[in-house]
Write an enzyme that holds these catalytic residues in place. Structure first.
Site, PDB file in Angstrom:
ATOM      1  N   ARG A  20       6.249 -13.068   9.593  1.00  0.00           N
ATOM      2  CA  ARG A  20       6.842 -11.773   9.280  1.00  0.00           C
ATOM      3  C   ARG A  20       8.200 -11.639   9.973  1.00  0.00           C
ATOM      4  O   ARG A  20       8.537 -12.399  10.887  1.00  0.00           O
ATOM      5  CB  ARG A  20       5.917 -10.639   9.709  1.00  0.00           C
ATOM      6  N   LYS A  61       4.567   1.227  10.621  1.00  0.00           N
ATOM      7  CA  LYS A  61       4.600   2.470   9.847  1.00  0.00           C
ATOM      8  C   LYS A  61       4.207   3.659  10.711  1.00  0.00           C
ATOM      9  O   LYS A  61       4.763   4.754  10.572  1.00  0.00           O
ATOM     10  CB  LYS A  61       3.668   2.359   8.641  1.00  0.00           C
ATOM     11  N   GLU A 111       0.870  -1.180   0.000  1.00  0.00           N
ATOM     12  CA  GLU A 111       0.000   0.000   0.000  1.00  0.00           C
ATOM     13  C   GLU A 111       0.904   1.226   0.000  1.00  0.00           C
ATOM     14  O   GLU A 111       1.809   1.329   0.836  1.00  0.00           O
ATOM     15  CB  GLU A 111      -0.905   0.015   1.233  1.00  0.00           C
TER      16      GLU A 111
END
Length: 600
Positions: A300, A310, A65
């Protein structure tokens, strides 16, 4: 056909196996996707049915994204997805999942494109191909939503967000049907078109899939698939005031692009049943081609001394705890690149930590070790004095001649590749040179082998010298170290071994040394898990993560270009800063030390 191939990794290298490779190899053996067709671009079932058999054996994708800068975790995902496509004769797609117009920006789009290119990968089957964008599929997504409504698989819900939250239930309590769930397809379609046409306020209603409000998987309790949101989109402008939810858009994007193996991190595992449900409904309706993509999840990256949220990275930038997204202490790809990391080091790191389905912590030293490994045989050597004190050779004028400068040289690469001769670095020695403060001791500790009164050392690449003492200021600080040069002992000459010494020290001549700003970076956090367990990560900042010194470097380093990497002998690996380094004003960043100082 051009397949996804990094520019700096040999295709024939033997790769360690993992569960993803085993899945792909099994699918290839069984011909699971051998019947797929590809019409040359993403599209629906009719579009691909007119195409030839897909020349790519598999298709993977990297779908960020564009709402921030990519970080080390994304680098792992890039290397996995592009690497698998490369290794199995496939193609990896770069696709922007730009379904959230309020958080996305072309600045992030451009930074992502640059990061993937820097890591060494092409996408979408061609070196000059444009990335795909979820927003290019908005028309199809809307069409798919209308189909679901007409088939009785979706409805418009006008409950408030709080009512929907309460009625969804929890892990111990089934959900409650919405009072709007029993509307007819015609009523839902009319209401959905009103949403599309801007006749209702933001948040007034959503489109939900009609699945099972009693499902033990809460993600299947009629998830929202479209919401009203009046926001200008960076790609589609104000064309839409309704936008698809990520969980609805993502499987559709994969299917339109004929992805075979949709690889994501473990937090999406609970979403896989909806992924499969949605694609099955749209294939039943003839909208999407079969076989459907399949989603697979891996753990992850959890890297010590790092945060990858983020939101938290943005907080570091916005509160000026760092100088920006590309601060060399940041785990962003732009920050790591500015720090001196190489694409080879990043790919080696991704390969070394492997792919698993169980969470674990990777020590930061593993990443640093990969950088050392990739720079050891490639980084040119140079001498730099980071904490300089002047060394005066008191007999130089008498022995060598007044004002004489003796030319010296050393190989730039001590271990050049086979068949290659190392280039030479040239510098000169005169009456005065700079040495490190720590290379002199008036009263040496036990085992000290460098300069102290009466001891001899070699100036690396130059002469043997004998320390005679020092000059001090009124406070007792050493201002000059004094020594005499031993004639006929220059390195590389017949007399070089005539005097035995136990140490050689680095130095830079006063006459040709160049002042440089050197930024000594360290880990941004002092806690190995700075945001774990509800900790305030800002309280874990390392106060010594940056120290700036004025160093003196040998003349060969003064000609460095931005991004050039060197080993400052005895100190570590450094890079000419890609932003601030300039001719006449050299700036170097510490990339990594010669050994792991945190492992002690």
């Amino acid at each position: 056909m051009s397949l996804s191939t990094p520019t700096n990794t040999p295709q024939d290298a033997v790769k360690p196996s993992n569960f993803l490779r085993q899945i792909i190899e099994n699918d290839l053996d069984k011909g699971t996707y051998a019947s797929r067709r590809w019409a040359g671009s993403p599209g629906d079932a009719a579009h691909h049915s007119a195409g030839a058999l897909d020349p790519a054996k598999i298709r993977t994708r990297f779908p960020p994204e564009p709402n921030g800068y990519l970080h080390i975790g994304h680098a792992k995902s890039i290397c996995i997805n592009f690497g698998l496509a490369r290794d199995y004769g496939g193609i990896c797609h770069l696709r922007f999942d730009d379904t959230n117009p309020e958080k996305e920006d072309t600045e992030y789009v451009n930074s992502i494109i640059d990061a993937v290119k820097w890591l060494g990968f092409d996408w979408n089957g061609s070196a000059d191909a444009a990335p795909y964008q979820a927003s290019d599929y908005f028309d199809f997504m809307y069409r798919a939503a209308e189909y679901l409504i007409e088939a009785g698989h979706a409805y418009v819900d006008e409950q408030s967000a709080e009512e929907m939250r309460v009625n969804r239930g929890d892990f111990g309590k089934p959900g409650v049907d919405s009072p709007f769930r029993s509307r007819t397809p015609a009523e839902n379609l009319a209401r959905f078109r009103q949403m599309r046409d801007g006749q209702h306020a933001d948040g007034a209603m959503v489109l939900r899939a009609k699945i099972d409000m009693a499902s033990p998987n809460i993600n299947l309790r009629d998830p929202a698939i479209y919401r009203i949101r009046r926001a200008t989109h960076h790609n589609t402008g104000d064309q839409w005031c309704i936008y698809p939810m990520y969980t609805f858009a993502h499987p559709i994007e994969d299917a339109l692009e004929q992805i075979t193996h949709s690889i994501c991190t473990l937090e999406f595992e609970d979403q896989r049943p909806f992924y499969d449900w949605l694609l099955a409904r749209l294939i039943e309706g003839g909208l999407l081609a079969s076989p459907a993509p399949h989603q697979y999840e891996f753990a992850r990256l959890n890297l010590t001394y790092v945060v990858t949220s983020k939101r938290k990275l943005a907080q570091l930038v916005n509160e000026k705890k760092v100088s920006g997204w590309d601060d060399p202490r940041m785990p962003t790809i732009v920050g790591l690149r500015r720090r001196g990391y190489t694409p080879e080091a990043m790919q080696l790191f991704a390969e070394r930590i492997g792919v698993t389905k169980s969470d674990s912590w990777i020590d930061y030293s593993t990443l640093e070790g990969c950088l050392r490994e990739t720079l050891e045989l490639k980084a040119h050597r140079g001498m730099a004095v980071l904490n300089p004190v002047k060394l005066v050779l008191t007999n130089w004028d008498e022995v060598m001649g007044v004002g004489h400068l003796e030319p010296c040289s050393l190989p730039a690469l001590p271990h050049p590749p086979e068949g290659m001769e190392s280039p030479l670095r040239h510098f000169s020695i005169g009456k005065e040179v700079w040495i490190e403060h720590e290379d002199f001791a008036q009263v040496p500790p036990k085992g000290y082998k460098r300069l102290f009164p009466g001891n001899k050392v070699r100036l690396k690449g130059g002469y043997v010298i004998e320390c005679t003492g020092c000059n001090q200021d009124a406070d007792g600080n050493v201002t000059e170290v004094l020594a005499t040069v031993v004639p006929d002992t220059k390195s590389g000459t017949p007399g070089a071994d005539s005097v035995k010494v136990k140490a050689a020290i680095t130095w830079v001549g006063v006459q040709d040394g160049v002042a440089a700003e050197v930024r000594m970076y360290d880990r941004l956090f002092s806690d190995p898990q700075p945001d774990a367990g509800g900790k305030d990560f800002l309280q874990c900042l390392n106060p010594d993560s940056l120290k700036v010194v004025t160093a003196i470097v040998e003349p060969s380093l003064a000609h460095a270009q931005a991004d050039d990497k060197f080993q400052f002998e005895r100190h570590g690996y450094f890079v000419a800063d890609r932003t601030d380094h300039a001719a006449g004003k050299p700036v170097f960043n510490l990339a990594v030390g010669l050994k792991d100082s945190w492992g002690k």
